[in-house]
Design a protein around this motif. Structure first.
Motif, short mmCIF file in Angstrom:
data_model
loop_
_atom_site.label_atom_id
_atom_site.label_comp_id
_atom_site.label_asym_id
_atom_site.label_seq_id
_atom_site.Cartn_x
_atom_site.Cartn_y
_atom_site.Cartn_z
N ILE A 1 10.68 32.80 23.39
CA ILE A 1 12.09 33.05 23.06
C ILE A 1 12.25 34.11 21.97
CG2 ILE A 1 14.17 31.98 22.11
CD1 ILE A 1 13.94 30.18 24.23
N HIS A 2 11.43 34.00 20.91
CA HIS A 2 11.60 34.96 19.82
C HIS A 2 11.25 36.38 20.29
CE1 HIS A 2 7.33 34.07 19.78
NE2 HIS A 2 7.11 35.07 18.92
N LEU A 3 10.35 36.48 21.26
CA LEU A 3 9.99 37.81 21.76
C LEU A 3 11.05 38.36 22.72
CD1 LEU A 3 6.15 37.28 22.34
CD2 LEU A 3 7.28 38.50 20.48
N ILE A 4 11.72 37.46 23.45
CA ILE A 4 12.81 37.91 24.33
C ILE A 4 13.93 38.50 23.46
CG2 ILE A 4 14.59 37.13 25.95
CD1 ILE A 4 12.60 34.84 26.73
N ARG A 5 14.25 37.76 22.41
CA ARG A 5 15.27 38.22 21.45
C ARG A 5 14.87 39.56 20.84
NH1 ARG A 5 19.03 35.11 18.00
NH2 ARG A 5 18.96 36.47 16.20
N HIS A 6 13.62 39.65 20.47
CA HIS A 6 13.14 40.88 19.85
C HIS A 6 13.19 42.03 20.86
CE1 HIS A 6 11.11 42.95 16.59
NE2 HIS A 6 10.43 43.60 17.51
N ALA A 7 12.85 41.75 22.10
CA ALA A 7 12.88 42.80 23.14
C ALA A 7 14.28 43.36 23.29
CB ALA A 7 12.39 42.23 24.47
N LEU A 8 15.27 42.45 23.22
CA LEU A 8 16.66 42.88 23.34
C LEU A 8 17.01 43.90 22.24
CD1 LEU A 8 19.65 40.50 23.93
CD2 LEU A 8 19.80 42.28 22.22
N PHE A 9 16.70 43.53 21.00
CA PHE A 9 17.06 44.43 19.89
C PHE A 9 16.22 45.70 19.91
CE2 PHE A 9 18.91 40.49 18.25
CZ PHE A 9 20.18 40.97 17.94
N TYR A 10 14.95 45.55 20.28
CA TYR A 10 14.09 46.75 20.33
C TYR A 10 14.64 47.72 21.38
CZ TYR A 10 10.08 49.82 20.41
OH TYR A 10 9.27 50.93 20.33
N ALA A 11 15.06 47.18 22.52
CA ALA A 11 15.57 48.05 23.60
C ALA A 11 16.83 48.80 23.12
CB ALA A 11 15.88 47.21 24.84
N ILE A 12 17.80 48.07 22.60
CA ILE A 12 19.06 48.75 22.27
C ILE A 12 18.91 49.69 21.06
CG2 ILE A 12 20.59 47.10 23.41
CD1 ILE A 12 21.14 45.74 20.85
N ASN A 13 17.91 49.45 20.24
CA ASN A 13 17.68 50.35 19.11
C ASN A 13 16.76 51.52 19.45
OD1 ASN A 13 19.27 48.86 17.38
ND2 ASN A 13 17.59 47.49 16.83
N ASN A 14 16.22 51.53 20.67
CA ASN A 14 15.28 52.59 21.04
C ASN A 14 15.66 53.27 22.35
OD1 ASN A 14 12.74 52.60 19.06
ND2 ASN A 14 13.47 50.49 19.30
N GLY A 15 16.96 53.45 22.52
CA GLY A 15 17.43 54.27 23.63
C GLY A 15 17.40 53.61 24.99
N ALA A 16 17.43 52.27 25.03
CA ALA A 16 17.45 51.60 26.34
C ALA A 16 18.62 50.62 26.39
CB ALA A 16 16.13 50.88 26.58
N GLN A 17 18.88 50.09 27.58
CA GLN A 17 19.87 49.03 27.72
C GLN A 17 19.16 47.72 28.05
OE1 GLN A 17 22.34 50.94 30.78
NE2 GLN A 17 23.89 51.32 29.20
N PHE A 18 19.84 46.60 27.80
CA PHE A 18 19.17 45.31 28.02
C PHE A 18 20.12 44.32 28.67
CE2 PHE A 18 16.99 41.35 27.23
CZ PHE A 18 15.63 41.70 27.25
N VAL A 19 19.60 43.63 29.69
CA VAL A 19 20.36 42.57 30.36
C VAL A 19 19.55 41.29 30.32
CG1 VAL A 19 21.16 41.77 32.61
CG2 VAL A 19 21.66 44.10 31.89
N LEU A 20 20.20 40.19 29.98
CA LEU A 20 19.51 38.90 29.97
C LEU A 20 20.27 37.92 30.86
CD1 LEU A 20 18.02 36.93 27.06
CD2 LEU A 20 19.85 35.85 28.35
N LEU A 21 19.52 37.24 31.74
CA LEU A 21 20.10 36.14 32.52
C LEU A 21 19.20 34.94 32.34
CD1 LEU A 21 21.89 34.80 34.72
CD2 LEU A 21 20.39 35.82 36.43
N GLY A 22 19.73 33.88 31.73
CA GLY A 22 18.88 32.72 31.52
C GLY A 22 19.67 31.54 31.02
#
Ligand code: ADP
Length: 490
Positions: free
Chosen positions: A314-335
């Motif tokens: 879970i903590h890595l999913i959360r981190h992936a979200l922030f890393y993506a939006i702060n590094n020029g990507a978009q993020f979608v989560l379904l869960g």
């Protein structure tokens, strides 16, 4: 061969996770290969009844012995996308399966102990004598015990059992009362550690331990995980029992139902595509962005689809979200999670990020949306702490979304790093990191985003390599038939 699966899930009619997909997909593959396959499930009130064709009563008033009385059951039959399914409906004040959701109750072990007993009673009374019963996870783990100790003596002595562990974390730990209710009795006998006695709690029986001891063959869902559970912590205490019974234990990689999961014909995605028409995939990305109010901009789209369980990192999913939006990507989560606290945490995150045009969180279970996400994403993250097999990465590969995974369990058996893979270049299909920490995750994500942004042709090759993989039921179907043939009473 005549094979009966006893399980608590079967996609798409009763699905919580990968277990449901496997029961359906393996069942179909075995039928295609000329075997007779039937599936026995509980009749939950919350099932997707719209996926059952021709539902009808086939056995009325099945009297299932339970403690010192009987619980009457109605058994229903219906086709689930061609699979022959029986549904057991008990009539008692316990109200075992009419609770609006599949799992998560205090009397869980009683619900599924009853289901296991009723499944065998149904086979006995309706003169079903399968060659093989294939049971799945702790919910049906008492079947091999009951078969050997009770039902073999009542005429089912030629039936053999293969048990598959999809997740060792949940094992079915219960007290003495289950023995009395199921008719097994004799606590001194069953509490012995060579039978069902839990290795860590001397006053508990362990359903899964029973399955290891009493089944004719035991599998888990990937070769890597089969090794991990015997040698590491992921057996959750069953490692010793598996070691003792290693001669009948192995890992068979799950397959994916390539007909149900097919980007060329998926009814829930607006643009169909395959490796030759990969450009069409982009239309799905646009549709996904439109549906989730994301801005249409030249950016990679990274997603997560899955249960929000600590197992999934879970903590890595959360981190992936922030890393993506702060590094020029978009993020979608379904869960979604059965744990209220985890759900609330993600609802809070959703509110915080509500106005961000580069990310969207969808808390809930939505099969149709998941398909659009697979089809519309450039990459999918699966940062699991442990992962027996994992279907998400297999679906992602099939739908041209590049998996970014932690090297563990079935993820390690199916995803090979583009830069550092030890396999030939044409088999490298994703990005892999090893340590379950943010540094590892970031390094894999930055390599993936970097390749997408600066080396599009190379990135396209990763996508094509993934789409070219064969993770269908073709090979595992044969593996299971070999196991059945090996244990079958000849
Ligand atoms: P697990 O069995 O541990 O849940 P798997 O990766 O083996 O994980 O299988 C997950 C399956 O469930 C996949 O088919 C995935 O698409 C689906 N799934 C999980 N969560 C959701 C959700 N919230 N909405 C739709 N599908 C989901």
């Amino acid at each position: 061969m005549y094979i009966v699966m006893v399980a608590s899930e079967c996609a798409p009619v009763a699905k919580v996770g990968g277990l449901g997909d496997v029961v359906f997909g393996l069942g179909r593959e075995l039928e295609i290969r000329g075997n007779a396959v039937e599936i026995i499930l509980p009749k939950y009130d919350c099932m997707r009844y719209d996926h059952i064709y021709g539902l009808q009563v086939v056995y009325e008033n099945l009297q299932v012995p339970w403690f010192n009385y009987h619980i009457p059951c109605t058994v229903w039959f219906g086709f689930v996308h061609g699979r022959k399914c029986f549904f057991i409906e008990p009539h008692s004040a316990d109200n075992f399966f009419n609770r609006g959701t599949y799992y998560g109750f205090a009397d869980e072990h009683m619900r599924f102990a009853f289901f296991s007993k009723a499944a065998l009673e149904f086979m006995l009374k309706s003169n079903k004598r399968p060659d093989i019963i294939h049971t799945h996870d702790w919910q049906s783990a008492l079947v091999p015990v009951l078969l050997y100790e009770i039902y073999a003596n009542l005429g089912m002595d030629r039936t053999r059992v293969c048990h598959t562990f999809h997740n060792f974390k949940h094992q079915g730990i219960a007290g003495e009362n289950v023995l009395w209710f199921t008719g097994l009795g004799r606590p001194d006998y069953y509490f012995h550690r060579d039978r069902m006695g839990d290795d860590f709690n001397p006053s508990a029986i362990n359903f899964s331990k029973g399955a290891v001891v009493y089944s004719n063959f035991v599998t888990t869902v990937s070769p890597r995980h089969a090794w991990e559970v015997r040698h590491g912590e992921w057996g959750y205490g069953l490692g010793h029992a598996l070691h003792v019974h290693q001669g009948k234990f192995g890992g068979v990689l799950n397959g994916l139902d390539y007909e149900m999961w097919n980007p060329e014909s998926d009814p829930h995605i607006p643009a169909h595509f395959n490796a030759e028409t990969l450009e069409e995939k982009y239309k799905n990305k646009q549709a996904l962005r439109e549906r989730l109010w994301l801005r249409q901009e030249f950016k990679p789209l990274i997603s997560y689809v899955g249960r929000l369980d600590t197992q999934k990192g879970i903590h890595l999913i959360r981190h992936a979200l922030f890393y993506a939006i702060n590094n020029g990507a978009q993020f979608v989560l379904l869960g979604s999670s059965p744990e209220q606290g985890i759900n609330e945490q993600f609802w809070h995150l959703k509110h915080t990020l509500n106005d961000n045009p580069d990310c969207h969180l969808e808390i809930g279970f939505n099969e149709e949306l998941s398909r659009l996400i697979y089809a519309g994403s450039d990459m999918m993250v699966v940062p699991s702490l442990f992962e027996p097999c994992g279907l998400t990465q297999m679906i992602a590969l099939r739908y041209g979304a590049v998996p970014i995974v932690r090297s563990v369990g079935g993820l390690a058996d199916t995803v090979f790093d583009w830069h550092y893979g030890e396999v030939p270049e044409e088999q490298r299909n994703g990005f892999v990191f090893h340590q379950p920490d943010t540094t590892g995750l970031e390094s894999a994500m930055s390599r993936a985003i970097g390749l997408w942004s600066h080396y599009p042709e190379e990135f396209r090759q990763v996508v094509l390599n993934g789409m070219g993989c064969d993770y269908s039921w073709n090979h595992p179907g044969q593996d299971y038939l070999n196991i059945y043939e090996y244990i079958r009473c000849k």
